[in-house]
Scaffold this motif. Structure first.
Motif, PDB file in Angstrom:
ATOM      1  N   PHE A  42       0.126   3.386  -9.405  1.00 34.49           N
ATOM      2  CA  PHE A  42       0.096   3.185  -7.957  1.00 34.49           C
ATOM      3  C   PHE A  42       0.922   4.215  -7.186  1.00 34.49           C
ATOM      4  CE2 PHE A  42       2.494   1.087  -4.441  1.00 34.49           C
ATOM      5  CZ  PHE A  42       1.473   1.059  -3.494  1.00 34.49           C
ATOM      6  N   GLY A  92      -5.015   6.133   1.835  1.00 32.00           N
ATOM      7  CA  GLY A  92      -4.017   5.515   0.977  1.00 32.00           C
ATOM      8  C   GLY A  92      -4.621   4.696  -0.140  1.00 32.00           C
ATOM      9  N   ALA A  93      -3.776   3.852  -0.743  1.00 26.52           N
ATOM     10  CA  ALA A  93      -4.198   3.025  -1.874  1.00 26.52           C
ATOM     11  C   ALA A  93      -3.440   1.712  -1.834  1.00 26.52           C
ATOM     12  CB  ALA A  93      -3.928   3.744  -3.197  1.00 26.52           C
ATOM     13  N   ILE A  94      -4.058   0.670  -2.378  1.00 26.34           N
ATOM     14  CA  ILE A  94      -3.399  -0.624  -2.491  1.00 26.34           C
ATOM     15  C   ILE A  94      -2.743  -0.742  -3.862  1.00 26.34           C
ATOM     16  CG2 ILE A  94      -4.975  -1.760  -0.893  1.00 26.34           C
ATOM     17  CD1 ILE A  94      -6.359  -2.945  -3.447  1.00 26.34           C
ATOM     18  N   ASN A  95      -1.771  -1.624  -3.971  1.00 25.26           N
ATOM     19  CA  ASN A  95      -1.115  -1.893  -5.249  1.00 25.26           C
ATOM     20  C   ASN A  95      -1.878  -3.004  -5.959  1.00 25.26           C
ATOM     21  OD1 ASN A  95       0.532  -2.543  -7.406  1.00 25.26           O
ATOM     22  ND2 ASN A  95       2.424  -2.314  -6.239  1.00 25.26           N
ATOM     23  N   THR A 134       5.331   3.749   1.227  1.00 24.99           N
ATOM     24  CA  THR A 134       4.782   2.475   0.764  1.00 24.99           C
ATOM     25  C   THR A 134       5.356   1.339   1.594  1.00 24.99           C
ATOM     26  OG1 THR A 134       4.590   0.954  -1.103  1.00 24.99           O
ATOM     27  CG2 THR A 134       6.528   2.376  -1.086  1.00 24.99           C
ATOM     28  N   ASP A 175      -6.345  -3.718   4.143  1.00 24.24           N
ATOM     29  CA  ASP A 175      -7.014  -2.846   3.176  1.00 24.24           C
ATOM     30  C   ASP A 175      -7.795  -1.752   3.900  1.00 24.24           C
ATOM     31  OD1 ASP A 175      -6.060  -4.357   1.089  1.00 24.24           O
ATOM     32  OD2 ASP A 175      -7.958  -5.336   0.620  1.00 24.24           O
ATOM     33  N   CYS A 189       0.847  -1.187   0.000  1.00 22.65           N
ATOM     34  CA  CYS A 189       0.000   0.000   0.000  1.00 22.65           C
ATOM     35  C   CYS A 189       0.883   1.237   0.000  1.00 22.65           C
ATOM     36  CB  CYS A 189      -0.918   0.011   1.221  1.00 22.65           C
ATOM     37  SG  CYS A 189      -0.038   0.211   2.790  1.00 22.65           S
ATOM     38  N   THR A 230     -12.567  -1.337  -2.667  1.00 27.53           N
ATOM     39  CA  THR A 230     -11.204  -0.992  -2.265  1.00 27.53           C
ATOM     40  C   THR A 230     -10.403  -0.513  -3.464  1.00 27.53           C
ATOM     41  OG1 THR A 230     -11.272  -2.632  -0.482  1.00 27.53           O
ATOM     42  CG2 THR A 230      -9.103  -1.860  -1.174  1.00 27.53           C
ATOM     43  N   SER A 265      -9.034   3.337  -4.222  1.00 26.96           N
ATOM     44  CA  SER A 265      -7.600   3.517  -4.444  1.00 26.96           C
ATOM     45  C   SER A 265      -7.316   4.232  -5.756  1.00 26.96           C
ATOM     46  CB  SER A 265      -6.900   2.157  -4.443  1.00 26.96           C
ATOM     47  OG  SER A 265      -6.997   1.503  -3.196  1.00 26.96           O
ATOM     48  N   THR A 276      -5.571   0.914   5.276  1.00 26.94           N
ATOM     49  CA  THR A 276      -5.011   1.706   4.182  1.00 26.94           C
ATOM     50  C   THR A 276      -6.010   2.743   3.677  1.00 26.94           C
ATOM     51  OG1 THR A 276      -3.580  -0.115   3.475  1.00 26.94           O
ATOM     52  CG2 THR A 276      -4.090   1.578   1.835  1.00 26.94           C
ATOM     53  N   ILE A 277      -7.215   2.305   3.383  1.00 24.65           N
ATOM     54  CA  ILE A 277      -8.223   3.208   2.814  1.00 24.65           C
ATOM     55  C   ILE A 277      -8.625   4.276   3.816  1.00 24.65           C
ATOM     56  CG2 ILE A 277     -10.550   3.347   1.873  1.00 24.65           C
ATOM     57  CD1 ILE A 277      -8.431   2.090   0.005  1.00 24.65           C
TER      58      ILE A 277
END
Length: 471
Positions: free
Chosen positions: A354, A388-391, A360, A380, A310, A402, A406, A383-384
């Motif tokens: 990303f 943030g964002a996931i890869n 990260t 997840d 993330c 999700t 992202s 992160t959200i």
């Protein structure tokens, strides 16, 4: 012709048919298709079950090189390792490298990969000058920031869905040596990393941290901050050293759990001297340490590898990273390789790239069934909620919402998707997500009343300019 296509995390494309790129004829395809490179994505973005896998691995020639500018043109199936082998003796080197050399040029563009120097060079897409794209509906197109610019932006980080990349021109960077002058700083707690990271980025081309995910108490988040620069003089050899060993089979139970993992982390932490140390190392050991062990992914056991990567906004970095590490410990699952990096402000040309400013964190776990999936869902959520964002190319299970949170520009990518192309990843996130949206609209319309009118409007708003992709 049936063939097994896999991703590095252990996922496989079921009932897929191989179509060699050299014989590709879109008009003869009767199922959705997807370009396939070397299968090094950890998740399912490189897979399509029940479809045609367009195999481009044999289209791997270097087509042109300008020794004055460093511009290199090659077919999309060439590996980054082969580009290094060709260019390094001439004093040139890829500007951005991931953690493995077995990534194809097309895959690097489609996923807009990043490396240890995002703070200096941005993502891989920042160094793409031009590409030749073949689409089922428009034939072959030249794309660049000046020609078909919108399709160029969609293809960079487009997960191979905007067309088949036939060839690409990239800018290499001039280097005095392929050897790396490595500077390692051992730190005793997570807070120390955040105090060191920004200054380290200012001083060095490359920077990455290894974190002991199992350390507790005052040692929570201890690790090594590893920086590097190309040596001012030394070898220009571009060939990586042979693998030290190869994991011959997949063990029934992963050795990367329990007391063995804790002992490994303790030994690895103490491998670095207290304080700061320097040495000169070969480029492959610095960039691709895991490549020295062939088929290392087998060590994660029969269910494969689950990785969570993330990116968190800078202001949420310290608290967010601590929360993610705490979650892994709460679920009693240690990460074998925990990596922390700082992304810079460079903006990618890609629609759904990303990397973005912040920190990260990468965690990986042997897949242990439902308990691992619950942990990943919790990661997840953290992160959200942190903004943030996931890869997306590092997983095969995140929920559609999700992914949408992202990558808010995903609808633009869907508009540029080639109608003949699809992937398990896109089917799982976008197709399922839109189907759920349609179901929500249907439910709202069926039970429409004054009290749920707002719900209906909200549901309809999510579907503006959207269609369910062709299955």
């Amino acid at each position: 012709m049936s063939e097994t296509f896999t991703a590095w995390g252990g996922e496989a494309a079921k009932n897929a048919v191989a179509v060699p790129l050299e014989t590709l004829d879109f008009s003869r395809l009767t199922t959705p298709a997807l370009p396939y490179g070397d299968g090094r994505s950890y998740g399912d973005s490189c897979l399509l079950s029940g479809g045609a896998m367009i195999d481009g691995r044999h289209r791997n020639r270097i087509l042109a090189f300008d020794g004055e500018t460093g511009h290199l043109t090659a077919e999309a199936g060439i590996r980054l390792s082969d580009i290094i082998t060709f260019a390094a003796p001439l004093g040139w080197f890829p500007a951005v490298l991931p953690g493995t050399r077995f990534v194809t040029l097309g895959g690097a563009i489609a996923n807009d990969i990043h490396g240890k120097n995002h703070h200096r060079r941005g993502s891989f897409g920042c160094h793409v000058e031009r590409l030749v794209l073949e689409r089922s509906d428009r034939g072959r197109l030249v794309c660049s920031p000046r020609e078909n610019a919108d399709l160029f932006a969609a293809t960079i980080s487009g997960f191979g869905l905007t067309g088949v990349i036939r060839e690409a021109t990239i800018r290499l960077m001039r280097v005095p040596s392929t050897q790396i002058r490595e500077v390692t700083t051992r730190f005793d707690r997570l807070e120390d990393y955040f105090e060191l990271a920004a200054e380290t980025d200012k001083r060095h081309e490359y920077a990455v941290a290894w974190i002991d995910s199992l350390a507790t108490g005052k040692s929570f988040g201890r690790g090594h901050l590893i920086a590097g620069d190309h040596a001012k003089s030394g070898e220009r050899a571009g060939s990586a050293r042979p693998a030290l060993a190869t994991v011959p089979l997949t063990p029934p139970v992963s050795p990367l759990i329990g007391p063995g993992l804790k002992a490994f982390n303790e030994l690895y932490y103490r491998k670095a001297k207290p304080g700061r140390s320097e040495r000169t190392v070969p480029f492959d050991g610095f960039f691709f340490p895991l490549d020295r062990i062939g088929r290392w992914n087998r060590l994660y056991g029969p269910r494969g590898l689950c990785q969570h990567q993330c990116v968190l906004p800078e202001e949420a970095g310290a608290d967010g990273v601590r929360a993610l590490l705490d979650a892994a410990r709460t679920y009693k699952q240690g990460s074998f390789l925990t990596v922390l990096k700082r992304f810079g402000a460079a903006s990618s040309p890609g629609l759904t790239s990303f990397p973005r400013p912040g920190y990260t964190l990468t965690l990986d776990f042997p897949h242990r069934g439902e308990k691992t999936l619950k942990l990943l869902a919790e990661l997840d959520r953290i992160t959200i909620e942190a903004g943030g964002a996931i890869n997306p190319y590092k997983h095969a299970r995140a929920a559609p919402e999700t992914f949408a949170m992202s990558f808010p520009r995903w609808r633009e990518l869907e508009a540029f998707r080639d109608p003949a192309l699809l992937s398990n990843f896109w089917r799982r996130t976008v197709v399922m997500g839109l189907a759920e949206d349609l179901a929500m609209v249907s439910k709202a319309q069926k039970y429409n009343s004054s009290q749920n009118r707002a719900f209906t409007l909200k549901a309809n708003a999510t579907l503006v300019n959207s269609e369910i992709p062709a299955l």
